[in-house]
Design an enzyme around this catalytic site. Structure first.
Site, PDB file in Angstrom:
ATOM      1  N   ASP A  57       1.256  18.531  -1.343  1.00 46.51           N
ATOM      2  CA  ASP A  57      -0.158  18.914  -1.288  1.00 46.51           C
ATOM      3  C   ASP A  57      -0.361  20.429  -1.214  1.00 46.51           C
ATOM      4  O   ASP A  57      -1.507  20.902  -1.229  1.00 46.51           O
ATOM      5  CB  ASP A  57      -0.852  18.232  -0.089  1.00 46.51           C
ATOM      6  CG  ASP A  57      -0.992  16.731  -0.302  1.00 46.51           C
ATOM      7  OD1 ASP A  57      -0.871  16.281  -1.455  1.00 46.51           O
ATOM      8  OD2 ASP A  57      -1.202  16.009   0.686  1.00 46.51           O
ATOM      9  N   CYS A  63      -4.049   8.303 -10.991  1.00 51.97           N
ATOM     10  CA  CYS A  63      -4.998   9.416 -10.975  1.00 51.97           C
ATOM     11  C   CYS A  63      -4.315  10.632 -11.574  1.00 51.97           C
ATOM     12  O   CYS A  63      -3.185  10.540 -12.055  1.00 51.97           O
ATOM     13  CB  CYS A  63      -5.492   9.698  -9.566  1.00 51.97           C
ATOM     14  SG  CYS A  63      -4.214  10.313  -8.485  1.00 51.97           S
ATOM     15  N   ARG A  81     -13.897  16.281  -1.314  1.00 51.18           N
ATOM     16  CA  ARG A  81     -13.132  15.146  -0.786  1.00 51.18           C
ATOM     17  C   ARG A  81     -12.206  15.595   0.349  1.00 51.18           C
ATOM     18  O   ARG A  81     -11.831  14.773   1.190  1.00 51.18           O
ATOM     19  CB  ARG A  81     -12.276  14.524  -1.902  1.00 51.18           C
ATOM     20  CG  ARG A  81     -13.091  13.770  -2.953  1.00 51.18           C
ATOM     21  CD  ARG A  81     -12.178  12.984  -3.857  1.00 51.18           C
ATOM     22  NE  ARG A  81     -11.079  12.473  -3.077  1.00 51.18           N
ATOM     23  CZ  ARG A  81      -9.786  12.549  -3.423  1.00 51.18           C
ATOM     24  NH1 ARG A  81      -9.450  13.073  -4.576  1.00 51.18           N
ATOM     25  NH2 ARG A  81      -8.860  12.071  -2.652  1.00 51.18           N
ATOM     26  N   ARG A 115       0.097   5.770  -9.022  1.00 52.62           N
ATOM     27  CA  ARG A 115       0.082   5.576  -7.564  1.00 52.62           C
ATOM     28  C   ARG A 115       0.429   4.112  -7.280  1.00 52.62           C
ATOM     29  O   ARG A 115      -0.429   3.320  -6.886  1.00 52.62           O
ATOM     30  CB  ARG A 115      -1.291   5.926  -6.982  1.00 52.62           C
ATOM     31  CG  ARG A 115      -1.802   7.334  -7.293  1.00 52.62           C
ATOM     32  CD  ARG A 115      -1.088   8.430  -6.542  1.00 52.62           C
ATOM     33  NE  ARG A 115      -1.331   8.455  -5.134  1.00 52.62           N
ATOM     34  CZ  ARG A 115      -2.281   9.157  -4.520  1.00 52.62           C
ATOM     35  NH1 ARG A 115      -3.119   9.871  -5.210  1.00 52.62           N
ATOM     36  NH2 ARG A 115      -2.383   9.142  -3.196  1.00 52.62           N
ATOM     37  N   LYS A 169      -7.600  15.378   7.258  1.00 52.08           N
ATOM     38  CA  LYS A 169      -8.098  14.244   6.457  1.00 52.08           C
ATOM     39  C   LYS A 169      -7.083  13.109   6.412  1.00 52.08           C
ATOM     40  O   LYS A 169      -7.425  11.945   6.619  1.00 52.08           O
ATOM     41  CB  LYS A 169      -8.398  14.735   5.029  1.00 52.08           C
ATOM     42  CG  LYS A 169      -8.536  13.606   4.013  1.00 52.08           C
ATOM     43  CD  LYS A 169      -8.787  14.116   2.603  1.00 52.08           C
ATOM     44  CE  LYS A 169      -7.590  14.445   1.779  1.00 52.08           C
ATOM     45  NZ  LYS A 169      -6.893  13.326   1.143  1.00 52.08           N
ATOM     46  N   ASN A 170      -5.814  13.463   6.143  1.00 50.68           N
ATOM     47  CA  ASN A 170      -4.833  12.405   5.910  1.00 50.68           C
ATOM     48  C   ASN A 170      -4.340  11.741   7.199  1.00 50.68           C
ATOM     49  O   ASN A 170      -3.601  10.760   7.143  1.00 50.68           O
ATOM     50  CB  ASN A 170      -3.658  12.928   5.078  1.00 50.68           C
ATOM     51  CG  ASN A 170      -4.096  13.213   3.652  1.00 50.68           C
ATOM     52  OD1 ASN A 170      -5.198  12.813   3.255  1.00 50.68           O
ATOM     53  ND2 ASN A 170      -3.262  13.892   2.890  1.00 50.68           N
TER      54      ASN A 170
HETATM   55  N1  EPU Z   1       5.406   5.451  -4.281  1.00 47.06           N
HETATM   56  C1  EPU Z   1       6.009   4.359  -4.887  1.00 47.06           C
HETATM   57  N2  EPU Z   1       5.647   3.098  -4.446  1.00 47.06           N
HETATM   58  C2  EPU Z   1       4.756   2.894  -3.439  1.00 47.06           C
HETATM   59  C3  EPU Z   1       4.188   4.030  -2.822  1.00 47.06           C
HETATM   60  C4  EPU Z   1       4.517   5.293  -3.261  1.00 47.06           C
HETATM   61  O1  EPU Z   1       6.819   4.514  -5.791  1.00 47.06           O
HETATM   62  O2  EPU Z   1       4.501   1.742  -3.090  1.00 47.06           O
HETATM   63  C5  EPU Z   1       5.760   6.809  -4.740  1.00 47.06           C
HETATM   64  C6  EPU Z   1       4.544   7.588  -5.238  1.00 47.06           C
HETATM   65  O3  EPU Z   1       4.255   7.290  -6.586  1.00 47.06           O
HETATM   66  C7  EPU Z   1       4.985   9.014  -5.037  1.00 47.06           C
HETATM   67  C8  EPU Z   1       5.801   8.936  -3.744  1.00 47.06           C
HETATM   68  O4  EPU Z   1       6.184   7.557  -3.619  1.00 47.06           O
HETATM   69  O5  EPU Z   1       5.828   9.414  -6.085  1.00 47.06           O
HETATM   70  C9  EPU Z   1       5.087   9.363  -2.498  1.00 47.06           C
HETATM   71  O6  EPU Z   1       3.816   8.743  -2.415  1.00 47.06           O
HETATM   72  P1  EPU Z   1       3.143   8.365  -1.024  1.00 47.06           P
HETATM   73  O7  EPU Z   1       3.020   6.881  -0.937  1.00 47.06           O
HETATM   74  O8  EPU Z   1       3.824   9.047   0.086  1.00 47.06           O
HETATM   75  O9  EPU Z   1       1.675   8.957  -1.221  1.00 47.06           O
HETATM   76  P2  EPU Z   1       0.363   8.391  -0.543  1.00 47.06           P
HETATM   77  O10 EPU Z   1       0.702   7.805   0.760  1.00 47.06           O
HETATM   78  O11 EPU Z   1      -0.374   7.549  -1.511  1.00 47.06           O
HETATM   79  C10 EPU Z   1      -0.276  10.519   0.816  1.00 47.06           C
HETATM   80  C11 EPU Z   1      -1.393  11.517   0.849  1.00 47.06           C
HETATM   81  C12 EPU Z   1      -1.340  12.386  -0.394  1.00 47.06           C
HETATM   82  C13 EPU Z   1       0.014  13.089  -0.429  1.00 47.06           C
HETATM   83  C14 EPU Z   1       1.138  12.056  -0.379  1.00 47.06           C
HETATM   84  C15 EPU Z   1       2.515  12.677  -0.293  1.00 47.06           C
HETATM   85  C16 EPU Z   1      -3.107  10.405   2.097  1.00 47.06           C
HETATM   86  C17 EPU Z   1      -4.455   9.836   2.126  1.00 47.06           C
HETATM   87  N3  EPU Z   1      -2.665  10.817   0.926  1.00 47.06           N
HETATM   88  O12 EPU Z   1      -0.485   9.713  -0.340  1.00 47.06           O
HETATM   89  O13 EPU Z   1      -2.367  13.354  -0.238  1.00 47.06           O
HETATM   90  O14 EPU Z   1       0.119  13.854  -1.602  1.00 47.06           O
HETATM   91  O15 EPU Z   1       0.969  11.197   0.774  1.00 47.06           O
HETATM   92  O16 EPU Z   1       2.618  13.477   0.816  1.00 47.06           O
HETATM   93  O17 EPU Z   1      -2.459  10.512   3.120  1.00 47.06           O
HETATM   94  C18 EPU Z   1      -4.085  14.794  -0.922  1.00 47.06           C
HETATM   95  O18 EPU Z   1      -4.438  14.890   0.269  1.00 47.06           O
HETATM   96  O19 EPU Z   1      -4.559  15.553  -1.813  1.00 47.06           O
HETATM   97  C19 EPU Z   1      -3.107  13.791  -1.317  1.00 47.06           C
HETATM   98  C20 EPU Z   1      -2.941  13.398  -2.582  1.00 47.06           C
END
Ligand code: EPU
Length: 431
Positions: free
Chosen positions: A318, A117, A410, A122, A22-23
């Site tokens: 995850d 969430c 999802r 986020r 998915k990701n």
């Molecule tokens: N963060 C910041 N600022 C930003 C972006 C992120 O402080 O601008 C922080 C977040 O709050 C968090 C950390 O950095 O504490 C990591 O977040 P990241 O941005 O890596 O998460 P994401 O890209 O929004 C993806 C996956 C998530 C997975 C995370 C971490 C997708 C669609 N989602 O989210 O997957 O948990 O990376 O590996 O790729 C899931 O599949 O259930 C899921 C939540």
């Protein structure tokens, strides 16, 4: 609304095929906004998150056609609209991944800011800082991030944040930079296999990205990208979830289409906990990495373990909820430290309602193993929390009912059918 009902106590046996990730699928679908012609994406899982992104892409002038062989054909038809509206974005935070490609191709993007969430806040500050470093002008107004920049300029972009690298932030800035002018270096980039898959897709479409999977990714801007055929990597989190389902039930299962080198931290931790895991290399290649089969065997006696979640190649956040469920029946006390989403512990209260003994303080969960869990009605709060309640239900005594089931759809395709084929007693009912 539907609920999932599980009669626990049946060890899993048999084979299950792991679907596309998915990701990886979501950012690669968004990356099609950058291309001319049609892309044919193979291995796209049938999930509500994929449907949500198709709806957003349709709104943005992109045709998405599901083919009889299960692949998804994506063609950009017109490029006038640059807005991803709140009503579509609010159901899936990953929708933010259209920001980079819209900006990079159409020179402007207006994307609703995803709210927080149940896994915590986020923020998207690093995404914004990243595209600003490429010369984009960014305004945050009325709940939207509005970015403009006709021709982005290559630059050195630092993507490090308080919790390490950002997965979708790296994807967004990479997608914004590929059609930019000159060289971009992404420092402190995320190395997750899904980010690598996106970079490999972009390269096959004509981009020039090197040092893929390393901390500093180098992008030389190119003039255009073309539609291609591409197969998405297998889902390492789905594979890890099945491994835990096999282990918690004291079963013996074989995962097909698994890339175990994407799961080294999970496999090592399960072995430390007494689960037998054998990996064999297969034939199909995903950009030089072979998929294969993975056999998971357990007698149900789980040793306690300490786990700290970290960006890749560390333990994936995850997988944290599923490990929490497994450790709740271990022979001793375990500690889980969450270093990626420090508040991602909504599943703890629900597991405790099933008889687990888990104390959550800040970013830590202290888990005292109990001899058994017992079935009851529980609420899923997010995708991976749902998965943890399902694996707990597979071993709990009696009947477990899981409400707010939409979360599971999802991220896991036909999970109950696949668990049923492995011998679980699990079904859906109307609430
Ligand atoms: N963060 C910041 N600022 C930003 C972006 C992120 O402080 O601008 C922080 C977040 O709050 C968090 C950390 O950095 O504490 C990591 O977040 P990241 O941005 O890596 O998460 P994401 O890209 O929004 C993806 C996956 C998530 C997975 C995370 C971490 C997708 C669609 N989602 O989210 O997957 O948990 O990376 O590996 O790729 C899931 O599949 O259930 C899921 C939540």
């Amino acid at each position: 609304m539907e609920k999932m009902v599980i009669e626990g106590g049946y060890p899993l046996h048999g084979r299950v095929r792991i679907n596309g990730a998915k990701n990886a699928a979501l950012p690669i679908m968004a990356a099609c906004l950058l291309t001319k012609g049609t892309s044919k994406l193979k291995g796209i899982p049938d999930l509500t998150d994929v449907k949500t992104l198709c709806n957003i892409l349709n709104e943005l002038g992109v045709d998405t056609v599901k083919c009889p062989d299960g692949s998804l054909e994506i063609t950009v038809k017109e490029e006038k609209n640059i807005t991803a509206p709140y009503d579509l974005v609010r159901t899936m935070r990953a929708s933010i991944c259209v920001l980079g490609p819209l900006l990079g191709k159409r020179g402007m993007a207006k994307v609703s800011i995803p709210g927080g969430c149940s896994i915590g806040s986020r923020p998207i500050d690093i995404h914004i800082k990243g595209i600003e470093s490429l010369g984009a002008q960014v305004d945050v107004k009325d709940g939207y991030v509005i970015a403009t920049g006709e021709k982005l300029k290559g630059s050195v972009v630092d993507l490090g944040g308080p919790y390490g690298s950002t997965v979708l932030g790296t994807c967004n800035v990479m997608m914004a930079a590929v059609l930019g002018e000159g060289r971009t270096v992404l420092e402190n980039a995320a190395c997750e296999p899904e980010v690598q898959d996106l970079a490999n897709f972009l390269n096959k479409a004509g981009a020039d990205i090197s040092a893929i999977g390393e901390k500093n990714i180098i992008i030389e801007g190119v003039d255009e990208l073309n539609g291609i055929e591409y197969e998405i990597i297998p889902d390492r989190i789905e594979a890890g979830t099945f491994m835990i389902a096999g282990a918690i039930t004291g079963g013996s299962i074989v995962l097909e289409n698994d890339i175990s080198c994407h799961l080294t931290s999970v496999v090592n931790k399960l072995r430390e906990m007494g689960v037998e895991i054998q990996v064999s290399a297969g034939k199909e290649e995903f950009n030089g990495v072979k998929n294969g089969e993975c056999t998971v065997k357990s007698d149900g006696n789980i040793k306690p373990a300490n786990i700290t979640t970290l960006p890749y190649p560390g333990m994936p956040t995850d997988m944290q909820a599923q490990f929490t469920a497994l450790l709740s029946i271990a022979n001793g006390t375990s500690i889980i430290t969450e270093r990626v989403f420090p508040h991602r512990f909504m599943h703890v209260a629900e597991l405790n309602r099933m008889g687990a003994n888990i104390r959550n303080e800040d970013a830590i969960a202290i888990i005292k193993g109990v001899p058994s869990l017992s079935g009851t009605t529980v609420m899923a709060s997010d995708l991976r929390a749902s998965a943890s309640l399902i694996v707990a239900g597979l071993v709990a005594k009696g009947i477990t009912e899981i409400r707010r089931l939409y979360h599971i759809d999802r991220g896991y395709e036909k999970l109950e059918d696949r668990l049923t084929s492995l011998g679980a007693k699990i079904w859906r009912e109307k609430e």
